[in-house]
Design a protein around this motif. Structure first.
Motif, PDB file in Angstrom:
ATOM      1  N   ASP A  59      68.564  24.327  82.850  1.00 39.58           N
ATOM      2  CA  ASP A  59      68.602  25.730  83.251  1.00 39.58           C
ATOM      3  C   ASP A  59      67.386  26.425  82.642  1.00 39.58           C
ATOM      4  O   ASP A  59      66.669  27.157  83.299  1.00 39.58           O
ATOM      5  N   ILE A  60      67.186  26.195  81.377  1.00 42.20           N
ATOM      6  CA  ILE A  60      66.010  26.700  80.676  1.00 42.20           C
ATOM      7  C   ILE A  60      65.464  25.528  79.868  1.00 42.20           C
ATOM      8  O   ILE A  60      66.189  24.978  79.030  1.00 42.20           O
ATOM      9  N   GLU A  64      60.637  26.239  76.654  1.00 40.37           N
ATOM     10  CA  GLU A  64      60.557  27.688  76.914  1.00 40.37           C
ATOM     11  C   GLU A  64      61.246  28.467  75.808  1.00 40.37           C
ATOM     12  O   GLU A  64      60.960  29.634  75.574  1.00 40.37           O
ATOM     13  N   LEU A  65      62.193  27.840  75.139  1.00 44.27           N
ATOM     14  CA  LEU A  65      62.945  28.528  74.083  1.00 44.27           C
ATOM     15  C   LEU A  65      62.190  28.524  72.765  1.00 44.27           C
ATOM     16  O   LEU A  65      62.161  29.511  72.039  1.00 44.27           O
ATOM     17  N   MET A  82      69.616  33.310  69.547  1.00 45.76           N
ATOM     18  CA  MET A  82      69.235  32.749  70.835  1.00 45.76           C
ATOM     19  C   MET A  82      70.428  32.743  71.787  1.00 45.76           C
ATOM     20  O   MET A  82      70.314  33.083  72.966  1.00 45.76           O
ATOM     21  N   LEU A  83      71.570  32.379  71.216  1.00 40.14           N
ATOM     22  CA  LEU A  83      72.794  32.339  72.002  1.00 40.14           C
ATOM     23  C   LEU A  83      73.119  33.744  72.504  1.00 40.14           C
ATOM     24  O   LEU A  83      73.460  33.937  73.683  1.00 40.14           O
ATOM     25  N   GLU A  85      71.110  36.185  72.947  1.00 38.12           N
ATOM     26  CA  GLU A  85      70.104  36.643  73.903  1.00 38.12           C
ATOM     27  C   GLU A  85      70.397  36.114  75.307  1.00 38.12           C
ATOM     28  O   GLU A  85      70.331  36.850  76.286  1.00 38.12           O
ATOM     29  N   HIS A  86      70.763  34.815  75.379  1.00 40.09           N
ATOM     30  CA  HIS A  86      70.905  34.205  76.697  1.00 40.09           C
ATOM     31  C   HIS A  86      72.311  34.265  77.263  1.00 40.09           C
ATOM     32  O   HIS A  86      72.486  34.206  78.471  1.00 40.09           O
ATOM     33  N   GLN A  87      73.301  34.330  76.406  1.00 42.34           N
ATOM     34  CA  GLN A  87      74.688  34.354  76.905  1.00 42.34           C
ATOM     35  C   GLN A  87      75.459  35.488  76.222  1.00 42.34           C
ATOM     36  O   GLN A  87      76.478  35.241  75.573  1.00 42.34           O
ATOM     37  N   ILE A 155      74.122  25.459  72.098  1.00 39.77           N
ATOM     38  CA  ILE A 155      72.856  25.879  72.719  1.00 39.77           C
ATOM     39  C   ILE A 155      72.461  24.893  73.817  1.00 39.77           C
ATOM     40  O   ILE A 155      72.116  25.277  74.933  1.00 39.77           O
ATOM     41  N   GLN A 158      75.056  25.427  76.670  1.00 42.13           N
ATOM     42  CA  GLN A 158      75.215  26.724  77.310  1.00 42.13           C
ATOM     43  C   GLN A 158      73.897  27.394  77.666  1.00 42.13           C
ATOM     44  O   GLN A 158      73.832  28.184  78.589  1.00 42.13           O
ATOM     45  N   VAL A 159      72.856  27.110  76.890  1.00 44.93           N
ATOM     46  CA  VAL A 159      71.593  27.795  77.140  1.00 44.93           C
ATOM     47  C   VAL A 159      70.628  26.883  77.881  1.00 44.93           C
ATOM     48  O   VAL A 159      70.156  27.188  78.966  1.00 44.93           O
TER      49      VAL A 159
END
Lengths: 442, 268
Positions: A59-60, A64-65, A82-83, A85-87, A155, A158-159
């Motif tokens: 997904d990402i 990129e992270l 990070m979590l 931010e994205h979810q 991460i 889910q990310v």
């Protein structure tokens, strides 16, 4: 031939005797070959699923992270950030899945002091319910309670969201390379990798709903916990019963009845033991075992292999030459001194071999674990006898039952681990037997 | 204690049963102190059974029962307050087939003393050395006491078993055909050893070999078999003591015709 039979008749008969012998010999050789082929087919089949090309995308992408793409190098605070931010909307869900001490149905209505009993959370929020907790506080709770490994795997799942788009078996991978690459070319975002589903990550990762990152650490630890409890329970009781039956019990009808029954119990299907374990350990003794826990499973497995251990130990004790017992008694040893100093040491290799073989049966047993309710999806490692758990065979069963083909590849990896475990145990049984045999005869 | 010091063990009206079956009937026998007494007789006459009743080894066989009295130091060995464990420590036994424990030579000999609770290394060392010397084995094994007892030759193993028996300093040593599994040279060594041991111990030996009985024993007891047809085709057999006398008398002027026939080799 002394008139018994003339020479011509004898040689005719001899030919037919040899012929009959040869037919049987061929039949026996064929049986061996069939058994061997079955074994080879099993190994090939597993290897075929466990290795091969996989088409994956993200997904990402990790790059990129974070620069370099190495998520594991970040600290807990960065991971939680990070979590968030994205979810941002799923933070409460992670709390529920990983930290909640209460049932999901009351998760949003009970105060934090109940929901997170024993976990760390900001004092001020003790009486607040989950919907009242701010995103920042949820982040704090996740950061303070989860381990680095748990965060990394959340991460990843889910990310980053590694998706396995398609898998190919080992034979396909080797023979259909061009076709596979053509399919891969249609998905420019995805990468085609040759993947061994059994690798270090697989061994050390917890379970996951995503086959690409799922591992069997939880299952291995669960199996180890169960086996440890099984041994601790079944070995002393089994050997004790064998000693009693062989060395103390007299030849009364009652004792004969007991022995016959133990022999029959060894043949009772394992699922019946599962039902027994469910009734006794999970339900009746719930206050001690805390229900569907490692302890209940270990005790149930212990019951399952107890008759086998008793029978094997009895046989090992019976095989100790009576001359050794007589010599010991003749020197003025008591019965217990004779058992402890002579009979048990001489019988120990047989007892250990029997026990290890019984354990390797237990480690592969699935039915009783299903019946007593091993968890099919669990993220936390078992940490005490009262932990919920899963086990290797359960994991395999659960994965093969899933519709996604990539889970079958993961299951094949887990099967290889289970087989290696079994072979190691059986080999150690053989090793023990050989070593003691040398010691006793030399 | 000293009432009958001439006799080590006395058997009075002893009947021995295995379950319902009578094995030996009416044995009366006084075993002389510090002498060698030999039991001879045909197979199945119960001589080993009688021997085993003297240190209560028969207790280990389910259903075995002894009637009458076996007296040792004025005490009935089958009395209510007598512990078989103590009996066996005072009346030791050497078996037909050498049966060393699967342990080192040292541990074999030290086994008996350790059972009694002796743990002091120095004391154990002394006992082991003394016992092995007494059984003429010391010179052959002294450099290698850690070697397994099973690695010795048959004759050495049997001497190790004797060393193990005398390590607990019994009064009486029972030997159940100790040479039947050995070659002539090893047999000779055991016989020499018995003649030496008898200076300190009372020895009772069961043997199939009449020459051996003549060579080593001071007294000989001859057992034989009695039969009785119970019903058609069913026979009851039991052993009896036929004659008991100084060895020379028994072999040269037997007072029973059956004894004479047996020692001439006419049956058994």
């Amino acid at each position: 031939m002394n008139g018994l039979m003339d020479d011509a008749a004898f040689s005719r008969a001899l030919k037919s005797r040899h012929r009959r012998g040869n037919i049987w010999q061929r039949f026996f050789r064929l049986s061996t070959i069939v058994a061997l082929l079955a074994l080879i087919a099993l190994f090939l089949n597993i290897a075929n699923s466990a290795f091969g090309y996989a088409l994956q995308d993200y997904d990402i992408a990790p790059t990129e992270l974070v620069e370099g793409g190495d998520i594991a190098s970040l600290d807990n605070a960065r991971l939680v950030a990070m979590l968030a931010e994205h979810q941002p909307r799923r933070l409460a869900v992670y709390v529920r899945d990983t930290l909640s001490m209460v049932d999901a149905s009351v998760f949003t209505t009970l105060p934090l002091s109940r929901v997170l009993e024993g976990r760390s959370y900001p004092e001020a929020l003790a009486s607040a319910t989950i919907p009242e907790v701010t995103a920042d506080d949820l982040q704090t709770i996740l950061r303070d309670n989860l381990t680095h490994d748990q965060l990394v795997s959340i991460i990843e799942e889910q990310v980053i969201g590694i998706n396995v788009l398609r898998t190919w078996s080992l034979t396909d991978s080797l023979t259909n390379r061009a076709q596979i690459e053509a399919i891969a070319a249609e998905n420019p975002r995805a990468n085609l990798i040759f993947r061994s589903w059994l690798d270090l990550n697989f061994l050390s990762s917890p379970m996951s709903g995503n086959a690409a990152v799922a591992g069997i650490r939880t299952a291995i630890l669960g199996s180890v916990w169960v086996i440890v409890i099984t041994v601790a329970f079944a070995f002393p009781i089994g050997v004790g019963a064998a000693i009693y039956l062989e060395e103390y019990a007299t030849d009364t009808p009652l004792n004969n009845l007991i022995e016959t029954n133990i022999r029959n119990l060894a043949g009772v299907p394992s699922i019946i033991y599962g039902l027994l374990g469910l009734a006794i350990f999970v339900r009746a003794l719930e206050t001690i075992t805390a229900g569907r826990t490692v302890l209940s499973a270990g005790l149930t497995m212990g019951l399952l292999i107890l008759p086998v251990i008793i029978i094997n130990s009895q046989e090992a004790i019976r095989a100790v030459p009576s001359s050794i017992r007589e010599a010991s008694f003749g020197l003025g040893a008591t019965r217990w001194q004779t058992i402890w100093n002579q009979v048990l040491p001489a019988a120990m290799p047989g007892i250990l071999t029997g026990t290890i073989l019984a354990l390797s049966r237990a480690i592969g047993e699935t039915a009783p674990l299903i019946v007593i309710g091993a968890s099919t999806f669990i993220l936390s490692d078992p940490s005490s006898p009262l932990s919920r758990f899963t086990a290797l065979p359960i994991q395999i069963y659960q994965w093969t039952a899933r519709p996604q083909p990539e889970f079958r590849a993961a299951a094949a990896g887990a099967i290889i681990v289970l087989l290696i475990l079994l072979l190691t145990m059986n080999a150690s049984a053989i090793f023990l037997r050989q070593r003691y045999r040398r010691k006793l005869t030399a | 204690m000293t009432t009958n010091r001439a006799y080590a063990v006395e058997l009075k009206d002893v009947n021995i049963y295995y379950g319902e079956k009578l094995a030996v009937k009416d044995v009366n026998l006084s075993i002389a102190h510090q002498k060698i007494t030999a039991f001879i007789g045909p197979s199945g006459c119960g001589k080993s059974t009688v021997l085993r009743s003297i240190n209560r080894m028969n207790d280990l066989i389910p259903g075995a029962k002894v009637e009458g009295d076996v007296v040792y130091r004025s005490q009935s060995l089958y009395g209510r307050d007598i512990d078989a464990v103590e009996v066996r420590r005072r009346i030791g036994m050497v078996f037909q087939k050498p049966n060393p424990f699967p342990k080192s030579i040292y541990d074999n000999v030290a086994y008996g003393p350790r059972l009694l609770g002796i743990r002091d290394r120095k004391v154990l060392n002394e006992i082991v050395e003394r016992s092995l010397k007494h059984s003429f084995l010391w010179d052959e094994v002294k450099g290698d006491l850690k070697k397994s007892g099973l690695a010795l030759s048959g004759g050495q193993q049997q001497r190790l078993c004797i060393a193990r028996t005398i390590a607990v300093e019994p009064d009486v040593i029972l030997m159940d055909e100790p040479c039947s599994a050995l070659d002539p040279i090893a047999t000779q060594a055991i016989e020499d050893l018995m003649k030496e041991l008898v200076k300190q111990y009372t020895i009772v030996i069961v043997t199939h070999n009449m020459q051996q009985a003549q060579r080593v024993s001071d007294y000989t007891a001859f057992y034989s078999i009695r039969k009785e047809v119970e019903t058609e085709g069913k026979e009851k057999r039991w052993g009896v003591l036929v004659e008991y006398a100084p060895t020379e008398t028994l072999f040269n002027q037997p007072s029973h015709e059956e004894t004479e026939r047996y020692i001439r080799g006419e049956f058994g």
